[in-house]
Design an enzyme around this catalytic site. Structure first.
Site, PDB file in Angstrom:
ATOM      1  N   PRO A   2     119.573 -17.583  83.727  1.00  6.19           N
ATOM      2  CA  PRO A   2     120.710 -18.332  84.272  1.00  6.19           C
ATOM      3  C   PRO A   2     121.391 -19.144  83.178  1.00  6.19           C
ATOM      4  O   PRO A   2     120.726 -19.772  82.363  1.00  6.19           O
ATOM      5  CB  PRO A   2     120.084 -19.264  85.302  1.00  6.19           C
ATOM      6  CG  PRO A   2     118.685 -18.807  85.503  1.00  6.19           C
ATOM      7  CD  PRO A   2     118.309 -17.980  84.318  1.00  6.19           C
ATOM      8  N   GLU A   3     122.690 -19.092  83.145  1.00  4.21           N
ATOM      9  CA  GLU A   3     123.431 -19.940  82.220  1.00  4.21           C
ATOM     10  C   GLU A   3     124.085 -21.070  83.027  1.00  4.21           C
ATOM     11  O   GLU A   3     123.828 -21.219  84.211  1.00  4.21           O
ATOM     12  CB  GLU A   3     124.462 -19.108  81.456  1.00  4.21           C
ATOM     13  CG  GLU A   3     123.810 -18.075  80.536  1.00  4.21           C
ATOM     14  CD  GLU A   3     124.814 -17.415  79.603  1.00  4.21           C
ATOM     15  OE1 GLU A   3     125.841 -18.032  79.293  1.00  4.21           O
ATOM     16  OE2 GLU A   3     124.557 -16.274  79.183  1.00  4.21           O
ATOM     17  N   HIS A 102     104.823 -16.203  94.856  1.00  2.00           N
ATOM     18  CA  HIS A 102     105.678 -16.779  93.819  1.00  2.00           C
ATOM     19  C   HIS A 102     106.211 -18.164  94.191  1.00  2.00           C
ATOM     20  O   HIS A 102     106.966 -18.757  93.440  1.00  2.00           O
ATOM     21  CB  HIS A 102     106.851 -15.851  93.515  1.00  2.00           C
ATOM     22  CG  HIS A 102     106.436 -14.523  92.970  1.00  2.00           C
ATOM     23  ND1 HIS A 102     105.505 -14.396  91.962  1.00  2.00           N
ATOM     24  CD2 HIS A 102     106.809 -13.263  93.297  1.00  2.00           C
ATOM     25  CE1 HIS A 102     105.330 -13.111  91.693  1.00  2.00           C
ATOM     26  NE2 HIS A 102     106.106 -12.407  92.495  1.00  2.00           N
TER      27      HIS A 102
END
Ligand SMILES: [Zn+2]
Length: 295
Positions: A2-3, A102
């Site tokens: 992710p940016e 998760h």
């Protein structure tokens, strides 16, 4: 990974449901993500109210009622979701298919308007992490970060100062978090294409010998802002396992001009170029060899 636009999308998804919520109970299903959870995290969080969900570069900053801040980095595959939504629940919340193994951190929260729900942090590859600071200004992750590209501090003047005399390629300079915070491989490629700058151009060549910004540098500031704003507007990209906080996925990737488009025609109007891929510092760079030039 992710940016900035993806993290900002997560922030915007979390804020309305989390701000004002009391953290009733925290369950940690393991001892570590990329790093161990901070000692006593459960006890520190329980009973506090999330006052604000902010962001700096790619870090989510959850400001708590006691004055401390929880810093959260999503790594490659980290994602937040709400397990159930009491009221006005958007349909897409139901489309999630949780994989409990998760789900590493679970908060039971109560919100004065939205009622009780669970906020879950899942991270299959566990490159994400959280850290807790009584004084967030002491976080080493935030120290030395350059200006936010969407903030007022990022402008022609500040970028000129950061690039002046730099011998590294402009692509590497923009990936340097001290120059500008939060940019990664994707949006650097997009910004350089939009500003028509060749990715191998030396950073310092965007200034004249007298140190004045060339038009290319001015274009780069605007292009950087614009690609980020557009990506945020559509909710970030869908690369890898990125999911926004509402469990939906963005679709900016369909609008990438150069990233991952090797061999395809350049979308610049009137340009006859074909997108090429080269490797810089071990990472792919996508660009158009026709309309991206040395400044
Ligand atoms: Zn082109």
């Amino acid at each position: 990974m992710p940016e900035l636009p993806e993290v900002e999308t997560v922030r915007r998804g979390l804020a309305p449901w989390l701000e004002g919520a009391r953290i009733e109970k925290v369950t940690l299903h393991r001892e570590n993500l990329r790093f161990p959870f901070p000692p006593g995290l459960k006890e520190k969080l329980e009973g506090q109210i999330v006052r604000h969900v902010g962001r700096r570069a790619k870090y989510l900053l959850m400001e708590l009622s006691g004055g401390a801040t929880l810093l959260s980095h999503l790594g490659m595959t980290g994602a937040y979701r709400f397990a159930e939504h009491p009221i006005d629940k958007p349909p897409r919340y139901y489309e999630l298919e949780p994989v409990p193994k998760h789900d590493h951190m679970v908060w039971e929260i109560s919100h004065p308007v939205h009622g009780r729900s669970h906020l879950i942090y899942a991270d299959p590859r566990r490159f994400g992490f959280v850290d807790y600071y009584e004084d967030i200004t002491q976080s080493p992750y935030l120290k030395g970060l350059g200006p936010e590209p969407l903030g007022n501090e990022f402008n022609v003047e500040s970028l000129s100062g950061a690039l002046k005399g730099k011998k590294s390629p402009i692509k590497a300079a923009l990936l340097d978090q001290r120059v500008v915070a939060g940019l990664g491989n994707i949006y650097v490629a997009e910004a350089l294409h939009r500003a028509h700058i060749h990715p191998t151009a030396l950073a310092g060549s965007l200034l004249t010998e007298e140190g004045a910004p060339k038009p290319a540098l001015e274009a780069l500031v605007g292009a950087t802002r614009q690609v980020l704003i557009e990506a945020i507007e559509v909710g970030g990209s869908t690369l890898r396992d990125f999911r926004n906080a509402e469990g939906g996925s963005g679709y900016f990737q369909h609008r990438f001009a150069v990233y991952d488009r090797e061999g395809q025609p350049c979308p610049t109007p009137g340009c006859t170029g074909t997108i090429e891929r080269i490797v810089q510092s071990g990472r792919s760079t996508f660009f158009c060899p026709v309309c991206q030039v040395l400044p």
